[in-house]
Design a protein around this motif. Structure first.
Motif, PDB file in Angstrom:
ATOM      1  N   GLU A 106      12.602   7.753 -15.777  1.00 12.74           N
ATOM      2  CA  GLU A 106      12.797   7.108 -17.068  1.00 12.74           C
ATOM      3  C   GLU A 106      13.362   5.708 -16.870  1.00 12.74           C
ATOM      4  O   GLU A 106      14.073   5.441 -15.888  1.00 12.74           O
ATOM      5  CB  GLU A 106      13.768   7.921 -17.937  1.00 12.74           C
ATOM      6  CG  GLU A 106      13.292   9.326 -18.237  1.00 12.74           C
ATOM      7  CD  GLU A 106      14.055  10.384 -17.462  1.00 12.74           C
ATOM      8  OE1 GLU A 106      15.097  10.053 -16.864  1.00 12.74           O
ATOM      9  OE2 GLU A 106      13.595  11.539 -17.433  1.00 12.74           O
TER      10      GLU A 106
ATOM     11  N   THR B  77      15.460  12.145 -25.183  1.00 15.75           N
ATOM     12  CA  THR B  77      14.243  12.206 -24.375  1.00 15.75           C
ATOM     13  C   THR B  77      14.553  12.680 -22.963  1.00 15.75           C
ATOM     14  O   THR B  77      13.811  13.488 -22.386  1.00 15.75           O
ATOM     15  CB  THR B  77      13.566  10.821 -24.317  1.00 15.75           C
ATOM     16  OG1 THR B  77      13.190  10.425 -25.645  1.00 15.75           O
ATOM     17  CG2 THR B  77      12.312  10.850 -23.448  1.00 15.75           C
TER      18      THR B  77
ATOM     19  N   ARG C  52      12.908  16.072 -21.339  1.00 15.08           N
ATOM     20  CA  ARG C  52      12.159  16.040 -20.079  1.00 15.08           C
ATOM     21  C   ARG C  52      12.785  16.982 -19.054  1.00 15.08           C
ATOM     22  O   ARG C  52      12.082  17.724 -18.355  1.00 15.08           O
ATOM     23  CB  ARG C  52      12.111  14.604 -19.537  1.00 15.08           C
ATOM     24  CG  ARG C  52      11.065  13.720 -20.234  1.00 15.08           C
ATOM     25  CD  ARG C  52      11.251  12.254 -19.864  1.00 15.08           C
ATOM     26  NE  ARG C  52      11.175  12.026 -18.437  1.00 15.08           N
ATOM     27  CZ  ARG C  52      10.063  11.653 -17.766  1.00 15.08           C
ATOM     28  NH1 ARG C  52       8.915  11.508 -18.436  1.00 15.08           N
ATOM     29  NH2 ARG C  52      10.101  11.432 -16.479  1.00 15.08           N
TER      30      ARG C  52
ATOM     31  N   TYR D 111       4.810  13.489 -12.984  1.00 16.38           N
ATOM     32  CA  TYR D 111       4.891  14.863 -13.462  1.00 16.38           C
ATOM     33  C   TYR D 111       3.552  15.303 -14.044  1.00 16.38           C
ATOM     34  O   TYR D 111       2.928  14.583 -14.826  1.00 16.38           O
ATOM     35  CB  TYR D 111       5.962  15.008 -14.542  1.00 16.38           C
ATOM     36  CG  TYR D 111       7.365  15.056 -13.997  1.00 16.38           C
ATOM     37  CD1 TYR D 111       7.767  16.089 -13.142  1.00 16.38           C
ATOM     38  CD2 TYR D 111       8.305  14.093 -14.346  1.00 16.38           C
ATOM     39  CE1 TYR D 111       9.053  16.145 -12.645  1.00 16.38           C
ATOM     40  CE2 TYR D 111       9.599  14.139 -13.858  1.00 16.38           C
ATOM     41  CZ  TYR D 111       9.971  15.166 -13.002  1.00 16.38           C
ATOM     42  OH  TYR D 111      11.241  15.226 -12.514  1.00 16.38           O
TER      43      TYR D 111
ATOM     44  N   VAL E  28       8.245  11.392 -23.912  1.00 14.77           N
ATOM     45  CA  VAL E  28       8.303  12.247 -22.726  1.00 14.77           C
ATOM     46  C   VAL E  28       7.241  11.819 -21.716  1.00 14.77           C
ATOM     47  O   VAL E  28       7.506  11.754 -20.511  1.00 14.77           O
ATOM     48  CB  VAL E  28       8.125  13.728 -23.122  1.00 14.77           C
ATOM     49  CG1 VAL E  28       7.816  14.579 -21.899  1.00 14.77           C
ATOM     50  CG2 VAL E  28       9.373  14.246 -23.817  1.00 14.77           C
TER      51      VAL E  28
ATOM     52  N   GLY F  34       8.295   8.197 -20.418  1.00 13.02           N
ATOM     53  CA  GLY F  34       9.616   8.066 -19.817  1.00 13.02           C
ATOM     54  C   GLY F  34      10.419   6.930 -20.402  1.00 13.02           C
ATOM     55  O   GLY F  34      11.219   6.288 -19.707  1.00 13.02           O
TER      56      GLY F  34
END
Length: 303
Positions: free
Chosen positions: A220, A228, A232, A248, A265, A268
């Motif tokens: 992120e 957020t 995540r 991911y 999400v 990021g």
């Protein structure tokens, strides 16, 4: 549908015309008052529904079977997670052990496929050998059971989105000439950004579903909201997001409450989902949701 206690929050009994089954929806705190219900001492299958302690979402279920339902439910009083039981028995008492084991297996498999709830069963129920006729009868029984489960508020068997094949079909149909009144039921959107974030999503009546096989940024940015970051981290912990090649991967379809939570999400970072979600024609969700500007608006009526 009959409200045993005269309240929608109490016990509910359901039957369907020309169906041999019968359903009971019983809150845990009213289980003791149901001890005299003769139906509950028959063979059947049941669900225990509860809430995830960390998210407080209705996300957990346990599937079981018993030759006498009520005593088995009493044995589950040591399980803390559940607060409501959903029970299915036969009105004609024709369910035997093999039948309910077949139903338990079928329910478990269908619930796993839908992926709506986390199943608390430690083992996968075995499928017993029954005759072709019995299998047809139990499959029909399951179809009615599935219908009532959804009608009573539990979407255990409903997939988050239509199949990918259906989504592709609807996109092809959209390319054909159509009247302005026709609106596609499924439209696939794309979310892409820095750090190799690349995802596909579908809008549903419940929110936004990011599809299995999509990719989210592995890290992120510094300004990413705490909400957020927590979401995540939760998806990583659950195994929904798995690190693969420095990003991911979504291992299953994931439902988000809003377009922005889905986009945040995936990317990021803080994101406006109505702008980040773009269809194949390059139109943002915001553009599709807003009414088109009329070139020659109708004149106001003169009264």
């Amino acid at each position: 549908m009959f409200l045993l206690d005269g309240s929608a929050d109490g016990r509910v009994v359901c039957e369907l015309l020309n169906w041999t089954g019968k359903a009971y929806k019983i809150p845990r705190h009213l289980l003791r008052t149901s001890s005299e219900r003769v139906d509950l001492y028959r063979a059947g299958v049941y669900f225990l529904f509860g809430r995830d302690e960390t998210t407080n979402e209705i996300a957990i279920t346990y599937v079981g079977e018993a030759e006498e339902i009520y005593p088995r439910l009493q044995q589950h009083q040591d399980k803390e997670f559940w607060n409501e039981a959903l029970i299915f028995v036969s009105k004609d008492e024709n369910l035997n052990k093999a039948h309910i084991k077949f139903l338990e297996h079928t329910i478990h498999q269908a619930a796993m496929t839908a992926g709506r709830y986390r199943l608390e069963n430690s083992n996968t129920p075995n499928r017993p050998a029954i005759s072709e006729v019995e299998m047809a009868v139990m499959s029909e029984f399951f179809d009615q059971l599935r219908l009532l489960t959804g009608a009573l508020g539990y979407k255990v068997f409903e997939p988050l989105v239509a199949s990918r094949t259906q989504a592709v079909f609807d996109r092809k149909e959209e390319q054909q000439p159509a009247s302005s009144a026709e609106v596609p039921t499924v439209r696939e959107f794309h979310i892409s950004g820095a750090r190799r974030a690349e995802a596909c999503a579908i809008i549903t009546a419940e929110g936004v579903v990011v599809l299995e096989g999509s990719f989210a940024a592995a890290d992120e940015v510094e300004s990413t909201p705490d909400s957020t970051r927590r979401l995540r981290a939760k998806l990583v912990e659950e195994g929904a997001l798995v690190l693969q090649d420095s990003r991911y991967r979504f291992e299953r379809d994931v439902l988000f409450a809003t377009p922005s939570s889905a986009a945040s999400v995936v990317l990021g970072r803080s994101a406006n989902g109505r702008i980040e979600l773009v269809d194949e024609a390059g139109r943002t969700l915001k553009e599709l949701e807003e009414a088109p500007r009329l070139v020659n608006p109708p004149a106001a009526a003169d009264y």
